[in-house]
Design a protein around this motif. Structure first.
Motif, mmCIF file in Angstrom:
data_model
loop_
_atom_site.group_PDB
_atom_site.id
_atom_site.type_symbol
_atom_site.label_atom_id
_atom_site.label_comp_id
_atom_site.label_asym_id
_atom_site.label_seq_id
_atom_site.Cartn_x
_atom_site.Cartn_y
_atom_site.Cartn_z
ATOM 1 N N PRO A 1 0.650 -1.202 0.113
ATOM 2 C CA PRO A 1 -0.071 0.065 0.019
ATOM 3 C C PRO A 1 0.941 1.175 0.039
ATOM 4 O O PRO A 1 0.838 2.150 1.000
ATOM 5 N N ARG A 2 1.577 1.485 -1.025
ATOM 6 C CA ARG A 2 2.445 2.572 -1.177
ATOM 7 C C ARG A 2 2.385 3.012 -2.499
ATOM 8 O O ARG A 2 2.452 2.136 -3.574
ATOM 9 N N SER B 1 -8.882 -13.458 -10.111
ATOM 10 C CA SER B 1 -8.514 -13.521 -8.709
ATOM 11 C C SER B 1 -7.098 -12.951 -8.189
ATOM 12 O O SER B 1 -6.862 -13.311 -7.158
ATOM 13 N N TYR B 2 -6.751 -11.917 -8.862
ATOM 14 C CA TYR B 2 -5.554 -11.173 -8.227
ATOM 15 C C TYR B 2 -5.676 -10.478 -7.283
ATOM 16 O O TYR B 2 -6.503 -9.854 -7.002
ATOM 17 N N VAL B 3 -4.923 -10.694 -6.350
ATOM 18 C CA VAL B 3 -4.765 -10.034 -5.230
ATOM 19 C C VAL B 3 -3.723 -8.906 -5.122
ATOM 20 O O VAL B 3 -2.634 -8.959 -5.422
ATOM 21 N N GLY B 4 -4.007 -7.570 -4.274
ATOM 22 C CA GLY B 4 -3.256 -6.619 -4.196
ATOM 23 C C GLY B 4 -3.768 -5.518 -3.867
ATOM 24 O O GLY B 4 -5.032 -5.497 -3.173
ATOM 25 N N PHE B 5 -3.063 -4.524 -3.726
ATOM 26 C CA PHE B 5 -3.297 -2.961 -3.105
ATOM 27 C C PHE B 5 -3.986 -2.047 -4.448
ATOM 28 O O PHE B 5 -3.186 -1.851 -5.357
ATOM 29 N N VAL B 6 -5.086 -1.500 -4.223
ATOM 30 C CA VAL B 6 -5.440 -0.265 -5.194
ATOM 31 C C VAL B 6 -5.676 0.755 -4.451
ATOM 32 O O VAL B 6 -6.094 0.901 -3.106
ATOM 33 N N ALA B 7 -5.690 2.233 -4.972
ATOM 34 C CA ALA B 7 -6.250 3.291 -4.341
ATOM 35 C C ALA B 7 -7.765 3.276 -3.896
ATOM 36 O O ALA B 7 -8.329 2.804 -5.016
ATOM 37 N N SER B 8 -7.961 3.601 -2.849
ATOM 38 C CA SER B 8 -9.270 3.493 -2.536
ATOM 39 C C SER B 8 -10.437 4.380 -3.487
ATOM 40 O O SER B 8 -11.452 4.012 -3.624
ATOM 41 N N ASP B 9 -9.684 5.371 -3.891
ATOM 42 C CA ASP B 9 -10.805 6.402 -4.794
ATOM 43 C C ASP B 9 -10.790 5.877 -6.102
ATOM 44 O O ASP B 9 -11.412 6.612 -7.065
ATOM 45 N N ALA B 10 -10.169 4.642 -6.259
ATOM 46 C CA ALA B 10 -10.564 4.089 -7.998
ATOM 47 C C ALA B 10 -11.825 3.038 -7.714
ATOM 48 O O ALA B 10 -12.247 2.667 -8.579
ATOM 49 N N LEU B 11 -12.397 2.835 -6.502
ATOM 50 C CA LEU B 11 -13.429 2.175 -6.236
ATOM 51 C C LEU B 11 -14.674 2.889 -6.229
ATOM 52 O O LEU B 11 -14.855 4.084 -5.795
ATOM 53 N N GLY B 12 -15.926 2.087 -6.722
ATOM 54 C CA GLY B 12 -17.125 2.575 -6.944
ATOM 55 C C GLY B 12 -18.126 1.452 -6.384
ATOM 56 O O GLY B 12 -17.771 0.551 -6.061
ATOM 57 N N PRO B 13 -19.342 1.963 -6.320
ATOM 58 C CA PRO B 13 -20.444 1.044 -5.932
ATOM 59 C C PRO B 13 -20.538 -0.273 -6.731
ATOM 60 O O PRO B 13 -19.906 -0.140 -8.131
ATOM 61 N N VAL B 14 -21.016 -1.430 -6.527
ATOM 62 C CA VAL B 14 -21.043 -2.473 -7.401
ATOM 63 C C VAL B 14 -22.270 -2.448 -8.343
ATOM 64 O O VAL B 14 -21.932 -2.978 -9.375
ATOM 65 N N ASP B 15 -23.224 -1.702 -8.170
ATOM 66 C CA ASP B 15 -24.392 -1.650 -9.038
ATOM 67 C C ASP B 15 -24.303 -0.199 -9.485
ATOM 68 O O ASP B 15 -23.997 1.029 -8.628
ATOM 69 N N PRO B 16 -24.936 0.038 -10.721
ATOM 70 C CA PRO B 16 -25.591 -0.909 -11.672
ATOM 71 C C PRO B 16 -24.362 -1.824 -12.216
ATOM 72 O O PRO B 16 -23.308 -1.350 -12.409
ATOM 73 N N ALA B 17 -24.805 -2.901 -12.564
ATOM 74 C CA ALA B 17 -23.971 -3.799 -13.291
ATOM 75 C C ALA B 17 -23.829 -3.639 -14.740
ATOM 76 O O ALA B 17 -24.574 -3.019 -15.572
ATOM 77 N N PRO B 18 -22.573 -3.797 -15.210
ATOM 78 C CA PRO B 18 -22.199 -3.480 -16.550
ATOM 79 C C PRO B 18 -23.067 -4.270 -17.604
ATOM 80 O O PRO B 18 -23.644 -5.400 -17.496
#
Length: 290
Positions: free
Chosen positions: A47-48, A82-99
C-alpha cells in the motif's frame, strides 16, 4: 501445500473468510464487493505509491475489498482473474449498476456529452465494462449514455455483454502491435506479455489467469512435440517468465521486454535470442474454446 498469494487473499493478520481452515490468520473477513470506477488502476504489491505494480484493474471489473486503510488504500481481490493486491480506494465505486457492455475498441473515450467535439473526461481500454443505457446521435455518430448520465461513449466502440465474442483472438492481439511494453500493464497504453495473452483470449470469450506461469498450467492443452511439434496460428509459446502467440507457425507476436513493445518477429529469431540468454521453451499450449 502453500496457496498462491497472487490468487488467494491471506496474510498473517487478515484473510478471506472463504479460506478459513486452509490458512492461518488473526482475522477472517467476507469482504465487500465494489467495482473499478476509473479507466484503470494499478494493483500494487504494497500500500504505497512507489510499490511494484503487479497488474491493473479495468473500469467496471468487480473486486472484493477486504480492508481499507486510513491512508487511502484498499486490499482487494479482482474477480476477473483472482489477482490480489492493493489499489487506491478512490478508484473504487459501487457494485451496482451491473455492466451491460464491454469495450471492443483498442481504446475509447468517455465524453461529458454525446458529442465528439467535447473534451473527454476519461479513457477506456479494450475489455473495460460499462453500464450503458439511453442512445443519442450527434452529426451521424451514435453514442450510448452511461447509466447515471455522467458521460457518453461511441456506440460502435462497445458491444453488449451477450453479443458474440471475437472469433479470432490472434487478430485481437495483432491490434496491440507497437503498444509499449509495461511491466504489470494491462491496457492498450502499455502491457506485458501475459496481459496480451489474457486480454486477447478474454475478448474471444476465454478467461485465463494473469501471470505467465499460471497460464502455462491452465490454458488449453500441450502441443505434441513442444516447439518441435506441428505448430499453428494461436499456439502459445512459453519460456520461464515469458509467453508469446504464434501468428503462424513461423511468426511470434509478443509483448517483448527486449524490444519494449508488442512486436511481430520470426519465431526462429526469438528462439535464438532466448537460447543465447540460457532460456529454452518450457511449453507450447493450444487454447481450446467451447
Amino acid at each position: 501445500m502453500t496457496l498462491d498469494v497472487r490468487a488467494n487473499a491471506y496474510r498473517p493478520d487478515l484473510a478471506d473468510s472463504r479460506l478459513q481452515g486452509q490458512v492461518e490468520a488473526s482475522r477472517f473477513v467476507e469482504g465487500a464487493l465494489r467495482r473499478i470506477a476509473v479507466g484503470s488502476t494499478p494493483i500494487r504489491r504494497a500500500p504505497r505509491s512507489d510499490a511494484m505494480i503487479d497488474s491493473e484493474a479495468l473500469r467496471g471489473e468487480r473486486v472484493r475489498v477486504f480492508e481499507e486503510t486510513a491512508e487511502g488504500w484498499a486490499w482487494i481481490q479482482a474477480e476477473t482473474d483472482s489477482y490480489v493486491g492493493f489499489v487506491a480506494s478512490d478508484a473504487l465505486g459501487p457494485v451496482d449498476p451491473a455492466p451491460t457492455h464491454r469495450v471492443t475498441a483498442l481504446r475509447t473515450f468517455v465524453y461529458p456529452a454525446a458529442d465528439m467535439k467535447f473534451p473527454p473526461v476519461a479513457a477506456l481500454s479494450l475489455g473495460s465494462r460499462l453500464a450503458l443505457g439511453q442512445a443519442a446521435e450527434t452529426r451521424g455518430t451514435r453514442f450510448l449514455w452511461l447509466a447515471d448520465f455522467s458521460g457518453a461513449v461511441v456506440a460502435r466502440h462497445v458491444a453488449a455483454l451477450e453479443e458474440a465474442a471475437e472469433p479470432d483472438f490472434v487478430a485481437v492481439a495483432e491490434r496491440f502491435l507497437e503498444t509499449p511494453y509495461l511491466w504489470g500493464g494491462r491496457t492498450s497504453l502499455g502491457l506485458d506479455c501475459s496481459a496480451l495473452v489474457q486480454l486477447s483470449l478474454a475478448a474471444a470469450g476465454l478467461p485465463v489467469p494473469r501471470d505467465t506461469d499460471q497460464q502455462e498450467q491452465a490454458v488449453g492443452s500441450p502441443v505434441d512435440g513442444n516447439i518441435a511439434g506441428t505448430l499453428r496460428r494461436g499456439d502459445l509459446v512459453f519460456w520461464k517468465g515469458h509467453v508469446g502467440i504464434l501468428r503462424d507457425p513461423d511468426t511470434l507476436l509478443h509483448a517483448s521486454g527486449f524490444h519494449m513493445a508488442v512486436v511481430s518477429e520470426p519465431l526462429k529469431d526469438a528462439l535464438a535470442r532466448y537460447e543465447k540468454a540460457g532460456s529454452l521453451v518450457t511449453a507450447v499450449r493450444r487454447p481450446s474454446f467451447g
